[in-house]
Design a protein around this motif. Structure first.
Motif, PDB file in Angstrom:
ATOM      1  N   ASP A  81       0.849  -1.189   0.000  1.00 17.99           N
ATOM      2  CA  ASP A  81       0.000   0.000   0.000  1.00 17.99           C
ATOM      3  C   ASP A  81       0.884   1.237   0.000  1.00 17.99           C
ATOM      4  N   ALA A  82       0.617   2.138  -0.951  1.00 15.09           N
ATOM      5  CA  ALA A  82       1.450   3.328  -1.084  1.00 15.09           C
ATOM      6  C   ALA A  82       1.319   4.229   0.131  1.00 15.09           C
ATOM      7  N   LEU A  83       2.435   4.836   0.502  1.00 19.67           N
ATOM      8  CA  LEU A  83       2.442   5.810   1.583  1.00 19.67           C
ATOM      9  C   LEU A  83       2.187   7.195   1.005  1.00 19.67           C
ATOM     10  N   LYS A  84       1.568   8.052   1.794  1.00 13.80           N
ATOM     11  CA  LYS A  84       1.304   9.414   1.348  1.00 13.80           C
ATOM     12  C   LYS A  84       2.545  10.284   1.567  1.00 13.80           C
ATOM     13  N   PHE A  85       2.890  11.057   0.562  1.00 14.31           N
ATOM     14  CA  PHE A  85       3.986  12.013   0.654  1.00 14.31           C
ATOM     15  C   PHE A  85       3.453  13.321   1.227  1.00 14.31           C
ATOM     16  N   PRO A  86       4.343  14.116   1.854  1.00 11.58           N
ATOM     17  CA  PRO A  86       5.763  13.879   2.166  1.00 11.58           C
ATOM     18  C   PRO A  86       5.925  12.792   3.241  1.00 11.58           C
ATOM     19  N   ILE A  87       7.042  12.085   3.160  1.00 13.68           N
ATOM     20  CA  ILE A  87       7.310  10.991   4.085  1.00 13.68           C
ATOM     21  C   ILE A  87       8.538  11.322   4.931  1.00 13.68           C
ATOM     22  N   LEU A  88       8.385  11.227   6.233  1.00 17.30           N
ATOM     23  CA  LEU A  88       9.513  11.359   7.157  1.00 17.30           C
ATOM     24  C   LEU A  88      10.195  10.009   7.259  1.00 17.30           C
ATOM     25  N   ILE A  89      11.499   9.964   7.035  1.00 19.25           N
ATOM     26  CA  ILE A  89      12.248   8.727   7.234  1.00 19.25           C
ATOM     27  C   ILE A  89      13.267   8.967   8.338  1.00 19.25           C
ATOM     28  N   GLY A  90      13.478   7.946   9.148  1.00 15.60           N
ATOM     29  CA  GLY A  90      14.380   8.101  10.281  1.00 15.60           C
ATOM     30  C   GLY A  90      15.127   6.826  10.588  1.00 15.60           C
ATOM     31  N   ASP A  91      16.403   6.978  10.871  1.00 10.50           N
ATOM     32  CA  ASP A  91      17.278   5.870  11.286  1.00 10.50           C
ATOM     33  C   ASP A  91      17.686   6.165  12.721  1.00 10.50           C
ATOM     34  N   ILE A  92      17.134   5.407  13.664  1.00  9.41           N
ATOM     35  CA  ILE A  92      17.299   5.725  15.079  1.00  9.41           C
ATOM     36  C   ILE A  92      18.115   4.626  15.750  1.00  9.41           C
ATOM     37  N   GLY A  93      19.361   4.958  16.063  1.00  5.77           N
ATOM     38  CA  GLY A  93      20.249   4.007  16.711  1.00  5.77           C
ATOM     39  C   GLY A  93      20.337   4.250  18.197  1.00  5.77           C
ATOM     40  N   GLY A  94      21.242   3.539  18.838  1.00  2.00           N
ATOM     41  CA  GLY A  94      21.411   3.701  20.273  1.00  2.00           C
ATOM     42  C   GLY A  94      22.073   5.018  20.646  1.00  2.00           C
TER      43      GLY A  94
ATOM     44  N   LEU B 168      11.173  12.933   2.454  1.00  4.95           N
ATOM     45  CA  LEU B 168      11.043  12.526   1.063  1.00  4.95           C
ATOM     46  C   LEU B 168       9.778  13.204   0.530  1.00  4.95           C
ATOM     47  N   LEU B 169       9.965  14.190  -0.354  1.00  4.96           N
ATOM     48  CA  LEU B 169       8.838  15.012  -0.789  1.00  4.96           C
ATOM     49  C   LEU B 169       7.938  14.294  -1.784  1.00  4.96           C
ATOM     50  N   ASP B 170       8.537  13.499  -2.671  1.00  2.20           N
ATOM     51  CA  ASP B 170       7.746  12.723  -3.629  1.00  2.20           C
ATOM     52  C   ASP B 170       8.582  11.532  -4.086  1.00  2.20           C
ATOM     53  N   ALA B 171       8.015  10.743  -4.988  1.00  2.00           N
ATOM     54  CA  ALA B 171       8.667   9.497  -5.389  1.00  2.00           C
ATOM     55  C   ALA B 171       9.933   9.706  -6.195  1.00  2.00           C
ATOM     56  N   PHE B 172      10.152  10.924  -6.675  1.00  2.00           N
ATOM     57  CA  PHE B 172      11.310  11.178  -7.544  1.00  2.00           C
ATOM     58  C   PHE B 172      12.383  12.029  -6.871  1.00  2.00           C
ATOM     59  N   ALA B 173      12.058  12.596  -5.738  1.00  2.00           N
ATOM     60  CA  ALA B 173      12.987  13.509  -5.066  1.00  2.00           C
ATOM     61  C   ALA B 173      14.044  12.740  -4.280  1.00  2.00           C
TER      62      ALA B 173
ATOM     63  N   LYS C 235       3.173  13.491   6.046  1.00  2.00           N
ATOM     64  CA  LYS C 235       1.919  12.774   6.237  1.00  2.00           C
ATOM     65  C   LYS C 235       2.150  11.334   6.691  1.00  2.00           C
ATOM     66  N   SER C 236       3.333  10.807   6.377  1.00  2.00           N
ATOM     67  CA  SER C 236       3.676   9.433   6.735  1.00  2.00           C
ATOM     68  C   SER C 236       5.072   9.403   7.336  1.00  2.00           C
ATOM     69  N   ALA C 237       5.391   8.297   7.997  1.00  2.00           N
ATOM     70  CA  ALA C 237       6.738   8.112   8.536  1.00  2.00           C
ATOM     71  C   ALA C 237       7.144   6.658   8.388  1.00  2.00           C
ATOM     72  N   VAL C 238       8.393   6.453   7.995  1.00  2.00           N
ATOM     73  CA  VAL C 238       9.007   5.123   7.992  1.00  2.00           C
ATOM     74  C   VAL C 238      10.257   5.228   8.853  1.00  2.00           C
ATOM     75  N   LEU C 239      10.238   4.539   9.979  1.00  2.00           N
ATOM     76  CA  LEU C 239      11.313   4.659  10.955  1.00  2.00           C
ATOM     77  C   LEU C 239      12.002   3.316  11.148  1.00  2.00           C
TER      78      LEU C 239
ATOM     79  N   ALA D   6      14.356   5.255   2.043  1.00  2.00           N
ATOM     80  CA  ALA D   6      13.803   6.046   0.953  1.00  2.00           C
ATOM     81  C   ALA D   6      13.434   5.157  -0.234  1.00  2.00           C
ATOM     82  N   THR D   7      14.285   4.184  -0.539  1.00  2.00           N
ATOM     83  CA  THR D   7      14.007   3.250  -1.634  1.00  2.00           C
ATOM     84  C   THR D   7      12.713   2.497  -1.375  1.00  2.00           C
ATOM     85  N   PHE D   8      12.541   2.027  -0.137  1.00  2.00           N
ATOM     86  CA  PHE D   8      11.310   1.320   0.221  1.00  2.00           C
ATOM     87  C   PHE D   8      10.110   2.252   0.188  1.00  2.00           C
ATOM     88  N   ALA D   9      10.242   3.450   0.757  1.00  2.00           N
ATOM     89  CA  ALA D   9       9.115   4.374   0.847  1.00  2.00           C
ATOM     90  C   ALA D   9       8.598   4.774  -0.535  1.00  2.00           C
TER      91      ALA D   9
END
Length: 342
Positions: A9-22, A30-35, A68-72, A321-324
């Protein structure tokens, strides 16, 4: 509410992506699928009481864009509505993120799933080969990386999709092989009597190894942090620090070989993590490669598998970003790991 929506299922843009380590948290929008992802300065988890506060201060206060969405991706197992980080006091609460930050959709993955997503399409400029081997197209791959802990993940190809396989492979047993190892092992700090790979192959593991070498040499430890040890080794200022870094690389090569066998990773094994990138200039590639291949009776098999250093510092964000952009290309199970606004 938590849902069973498919990852395709497609996520709605803009998408917040985050890499959260210790230790560190990295964010991008990610503003859109091409940015290309718009990145923000890296922040330290210790500087913020919660993930929500970090996102608000480090991202939302710095832009007028409302995601609008987040992938963390988080450093710890994703299980339930409250997700504990393994090496940080932060607790990730996706429902709270939706309520407080105005998000409609949140997906939470393991941090090394993100690394696995990254190696699905990592360009040659973002990796450096250690020794020989030729990657097989479509074959399984694996990634491991020493940081605050030791992360491990696999990537397998099936049904025209890349499928990341997360786990806690950093906690496998690590045993002595040489006479020097046998001298050092009794001095390593253990977890309930056990030396796991992560007890040696991470930031605190490097300190553990250095302290053990000092004990064998009847020397008082001079350094207390991974940065001090690596700096002393790079500048050849301390024999024990130099040996600790050399053995760290050898043990990492051994574990990388083990992971190659577990996943039959004919597509290559990738080593990420900032610690390894910092010590590359003083390492002997042939020594690491020998440790990687020294897996009798499968030495010939390991000789054919490529071993790479990931040189892209934001590889996890690139993977997210590739996944989102195109979740349908990945067989990523999100049941119990995807939340949507009520």
């Amino acid at each position: 509410m938590s849902t069973t929506r498919d990852a395709a299922d497609a996520l709605k843009f803009p998408i917040l992506i985050g890499d959260i380590g210790g230790t560190n948290a990295r964010f991008a929008l990610l503003l859109d699928a091409f940015a290309e992802p718009k990145t923000f300065p890296v922040v330290q988890t210790a500087d913020f009481p919660t993930l929500d506060a970090a996102i608000q201060t480090a991202v939302l206060d710095k832009t007028s864009i409302q995601p609008k969405s987040a992938v963390l991706a988080v450093a710890g197992p994703v299980d339930g509505d409250e997700i504990d980080l393994t090496n940080s006091p932060w607790v990730v609460r996706p429902r709270q993120l939706i309520a407080e930050l105005g998000l409609e959709d949140v997906i939470v993955l393991n941090d090394f799933e993100a690394q696995a997503l990254a190696i699905s399409s990592l360009p040659e400029k973002s990796r450096e080969a250690i020794g020989g081997g030729v990657p097989h197209e479509g074959a399984s791959r694996a990634v491991l990386g020493p940081g605050t802990g030791l992360g491990v993940a696999g990537l397998v190809r099936a049904r025209r999709m890349w499928i990341p396989v997360a786990g806690e492979g950093g906690h496998i047993d690590l045993g002595p092989r040489t006479a020097r190892d046998i001298a050092i092992w009794p001095h390593l700090k253990t977890i309930e009597g056990r030396v796991s790979a992560e007890q040696v192959l991470c930031g605190r593991g490097l300190v553990n190894l250095y302290d053990a070498i000092c004990a064998v040499e009847s020397k008082e430890p001079v350094f207390t942090t991974p940065a001090e040890i690596t700096e002393a080794a790079i500048n050849k200022r301390d024999a024990q620090a130099s040996e600790a870094v050399e053995l760290f690389a050898v043990y990492l090569g051994r574990v990388a070989g083990d992971i190659a066998l577990v996943f039959m990773a004919r597509g290559g094994v990738f080593i990420g993590g900032g610690i390894f990138q910092r010590i590359i200039p003083i390492l002997k590639a042939a020594t690491i490669r020998e440790a990687f291949e020294d897996k009798a009776p499968h030495r010939a098999l390991l000789a054919e598998i490529p071993l790479y250093v990931v040189t892209e510092p934001l590889a996890a964000l690139a993977g997210l970003a590739t996944f989102a952009r195109t979740p349908r290309f990945f067989g990523l199970e999100t049941t119990g790991r995807r939340w949507t606004a009520a």
